[in-house]
Design a protein around this motif. Structure first.
Motif, PDB file in Angstrom:
ATOM      1  N   LEU A  94      18.450  41.452  32.921  1.00 35.22           N
ATOM      2  CA  LEU A  94      18.271  42.808  33.630  1.00 35.22           C
ATOM      3  C   LEU A  94      18.346  43.520  35.421  1.00 35.22           C
ATOM      4  N   ILE A  95      19.564  43.646  35.539  1.00 32.36           N
ATOM      5  CA  ILE A  95      19.617  43.567  37.695  1.00 32.36           C
ATOM      6  C   ILE A  95      19.135  45.479  37.511  1.00 32.36           C
ATOM      7  N   THR A  96      18.356  45.488  38.505  1.00 28.50           N
ATOM      8  CA  THR A  96      17.475  46.448  39.306  1.00 28.50           C
ATOM      9  C   THR A  96      17.979  46.344  40.347  1.00 28.50           C
ATOM     10  N   GLY A  97      18.268  48.399  41.109  1.00 30.17           N
ATOM     11  CA  GLY A  97      18.678  48.103  42.362  1.00 30.17           C
ATOM     12  C   GLY A  97      19.529  49.681  42.177  1.00 30.17           C
ATOM     13  N   GLY A  98      20.448  49.741  41.005  1.00 33.82           N
ATOM     14  CA  GLY A  98      21.208  50.800  40.851  1.00 33.82           C
ATOM     15  C   GLY A  98      23.260  50.063  40.868  1.00 33.82           C
ATOM     16  N   GLU A  99      23.680  50.782  40.827  1.00 34.34           N
ATOM     17  CA  GLU A  99      25.227  50.422  40.744  1.00 34.34           C
ATOM     18  C   GLU A  99      25.997  50.174  41.878  1.00 34.34           C
ATOM     19  N   LEU A 100      26.435  48.951  42.197  1.00 34.63           N
ATOM     20  CA  LEU A 100      27.337  48.551  43.436  1.00 34.63           C
ATOM     21  C   LEU A 100      28.073  49.800  43.812  1.00 34.63           C
ATOM     22  N   PHE A 101      28.853  50.582  42.457  1.00 36.16           N
ATOM     23  CA  PHE A 101      29.582  51.639  43.299  1.00 36.16           C
ATOM     24  C   PHE A 101      29.266  52.673  43.988  1.00 36.16           C
ATOM     25  N   ASP A 102      27.649  52.452  43.742  1.00 37.89           N
ATOM     26  CA  ASP A 102      26.869  53.554  44.945  1.00 37.89           C
ATOM     27  C   ASP A 102      27.125  53.235  46.096  1.00 37.89           C
ATOM     28  N   TYR A 103      26.962  52.331  46.254  1.00 41.26           N
ATOM     29  CA  TYR A 103      26.504  51.185  47.666  1.00 41.26           C
ATOM     30  C   TYR A 103      27.925  51.311  48.635  1.00 41.26           C
ATOM     31  N   VAL A 104      28.780  50.636  47.786  1.00 42.12           N
ATOM     32  CA  VAL A 104      29.926  51.032  48.508  1.00 42.12           C
ATOM     33  C   VAL A 104      30.486  52.646  48.955  1.00 42.12           C
ATOM     34  N   ALA A 105      30.414  53.465  47.477  1.00 42.95           N
ATOM     35  CA  ALA A 105      30.799  54.422  47.779  1.00 42.95           C
ATOM     36  C   ALA A 105      30.022  55.547  49.213  1.00 42.95           C
ATOM     37  N   LEU A 106      28.730  55.059  49.484  1.00 45.22           N
ATOM     38  CA  LEU A 106      27.898  56.228  50.107  1.00 45.22           C
ATOM     39  C   LEU A 106      28.431  56.110  51.630  1.00 45.22           C
ATOM     40  N   ARG A 107      28.670  54.138  52.483  1.00 43.69           N
ATOM     41  CA  ARG A 107      28.510  54.147  53.215  1.00 43.69           C
ATOM     42  C   ARG A 107      30.072  53.031  53.738  1.00 43.69           C
ATOM     43  N   PRO A 108      30.536  52.904  55.006  1.00 42.41           N
ATOM     44  CA  PRO A 108      31.931  51.977  54.469  1.00 42.41           C
ATOM     45  C   PRO A 108      31.117  50.641  54.753  1.00 42.41           C
ATOM     46  N   PHE A 109      31.025  49.278  54.080  1.00 42.46           N
ATOM     47  CA  PHE A 109      30.430  47.868  54.697  1.00 42.46           C
ATOM     48  C   PHE A 109      31.336  47.734  55.952  1.00 42.46           C
ATOM     49  N   SER A 110      30.908  46.972  56.857  1.00 43.94           N
ATOM     50  CA  SER A 110      31.129  46.205  58.228  1.00 43.94           C
ATOM     51  C   SER A 110      32.042  44.877  57.674  1.00 43.94           C
ATOM     52  N   GLN A 111      32.857  44.392  58.576  1.00 44.52           N
ATOM     53  CA  GLN A 111      33.885  42.936  57.633  1.00 44.52           C
ATOM     54  C   GLN A 111      32.687  42.224  57.824  1.00 44.52           C
ATOM     55  N   GLU A 112      31.730  41.658  58.019  1.00 37.86           N
ATOM     56  CA  GLU A 112      30.904  40.661  58.603  1.00 37.86           C
ATOM     57  C   GLU A 112      30.458  41.143  56.628  1.00 37.86           C
ATOM     58  N   ILE A 113      29.788  42.259  56.320  1.00 35.16           N
ATOM     59  CA  ILE A 113      29.105  42.752  55.093  1.00 35.16           C
ATOM     60  C   ILE A 113      30.137  42.463  53.589  1.00 35.16           C
ATOM     61  N   CYS A 114      31.026  42.143  54.004  1.00 38.02           N
ATOM     62  CA  CYS A 114      32.446  42.512  53.069  1.00 38.02           C
ATOM     63  C   CYS A 114      32.506  40.395  52.973  1.00 38.02           C
ATOM     64  N   ARG A 115      32.340  40.021  54.267  1.00 42.72           N
ATOM     65  CA  ARG A 115      33.041  38.537  54.330  1.00 42.72           C
ATOM     66  C   ARG A 115      31.654  38.346  53.199  1.00 42.72           C
ATOM     67  N   TYR A 116      30.281  38.413  53.285  1.00 44.74           N
ATOM     68  CA  TYR A 116      29.364  37.514  52.759  1.00 44.74           C
ATOM     69  C   TYR A 116      29.147  37.887  51.717  1.00 44.74           C
ATOM     70  N   TYR A 117      29.537  39.773  50.667  1.00 49.60           N
ATOM     71  CA  TYR A 117      29.521  39.644  49.333  1.00 49.60           C
ATOM     72  C   TYR A 117      31.068  39.109  48.998  1.00 49.60           C
ATOM     73  N   PHE A 118      31.823  39.237  49.378  1.00 50.11           N
ATOM     74  CA  PHE A 118      33.036  38.452  48.695  1.00 50.11           C
ATOM     75  C   PHE A 118      32.759  37.201  48.681  1.00 50.11           C
ATOM     76  N   LYS A 119      32.312  36.501  49.278  1.00 50.02           N
ATOM     77  CA  LYS A 119      31.634  34.809  49.381  1.00 50.02           C
ATOM     78  C   LYS A 119      31.112  34.282  48.205  1.00 50.02           C
ATOM     79  N   GLN A 120      30.161  34.940  48.187  1.00 53.50           N
ATOM     80  CA  GLN A 120      29.875  35.254  46.836  1.00 53.50           C
ATOM     81  C   GLN A 120      30.190  35.319  45.454  1.00 53.50           C
ATOM     82  N   MET A 121      31.373  36.237  45.303  1.00 53.83           N
ATOM     83  CA  MET A 121      32.397  36.169  44.306  1.00 53.83           C
ATOM     84  C   MET A 121      33.250  35.140  44.160  1.00 53.83           C
ATOM     85  N   LEU A 122      33.300  34.565  45.061  1.00 54.74           N
ATOM     86  CA  LEU A 122      33.891  33.071  44.466  1.00 54.74           C
ATOM     87  C   LEU A 122      33.595  32.210  44.007  1.00 54.74           C
TER      88      LEU A 122
END
Length: 163
Positions: A135-163
């Motif tokens: 169980l992962i709490t905190g809502g859907e990732l889409f809601d975070y992405v749709a509400l506000r754009p991420f900065s390049q720094e934040i995008c890099r942070y999350y993209f590194k986690q996916m690798l």
């Protein structure tokens, strides 16, 4: 634990005209009865509490395991026409992917059963397949992405986690 029995609650309404004279009671026409289900349904050793989400082929339920652990239970109703043999094959492939991947940022597969029974509180049984997921709490990732754009720094942070 002892299984609570459903409660039946009935309301009766008096219909009164403008002069204040009773016209009829609801029981004369119809009884309004609402059954409150105090016992959520079970699937194997999991007790389903509420729906977290749903799609074409499955519903994701908040459930508790026998030890009280909360899980996201992805339930596939086998009586649903959209859950064809091809859909079940796709489900098994998804399970294989979960089993073969182990990453700290990926949801963990806890349990899978392709032949299980969903038992409602009234005793009705329905054939299902399920995946018990972390169980992962905190809502859907889409809601975070749709509400506000991420900065390049934040995008890099999350993209590194996916690798």
């Amino acid at each position: 634990p002892k299984t609570p029995k459903p409660q039946i609650i009935a309301w009766e309404f008096n219909f009164i005209n403008i002069s204040g004279r009773q016209v009829f009671k609801s029981s004369d026409l119809l009884k309004i009865v609402i059954t409150i289900n105090l016992m959520p349904y079970t699937i194997d050793s999991y007790t389903c509490e509420k729906t977290l989400g749903s799609g074409i082929s499955a519903k994701v339920k908040l459930a508790r395991g026998p030890d009280g652990t909360r899980v996201a239970l992805k339930v596939f109703d086998k009586t649903n026409p959209s859950n064809s043999a091809k859909a079940m094959e796709t489900l098994k492939h998804e399970v294989d992917v979960y089993k073969n991947l182990n990453h700290p940022y990926m949801v963990k597969l806890i349990d899978f059963k392709d032949h299980a029974i969903k038992t409602r509180s009234d005793g009705t049984q329905i054939p299902v397949a399920y995946m018990a997921l972390e169980l992962i709490t905190g809502g859907e990732l889409f809601d975070y992405v749709a509400l506000r754009p991420f900065s390049q720094e934040i995008c890099r942070y999350y993209f590194k986690q996916m690798l």
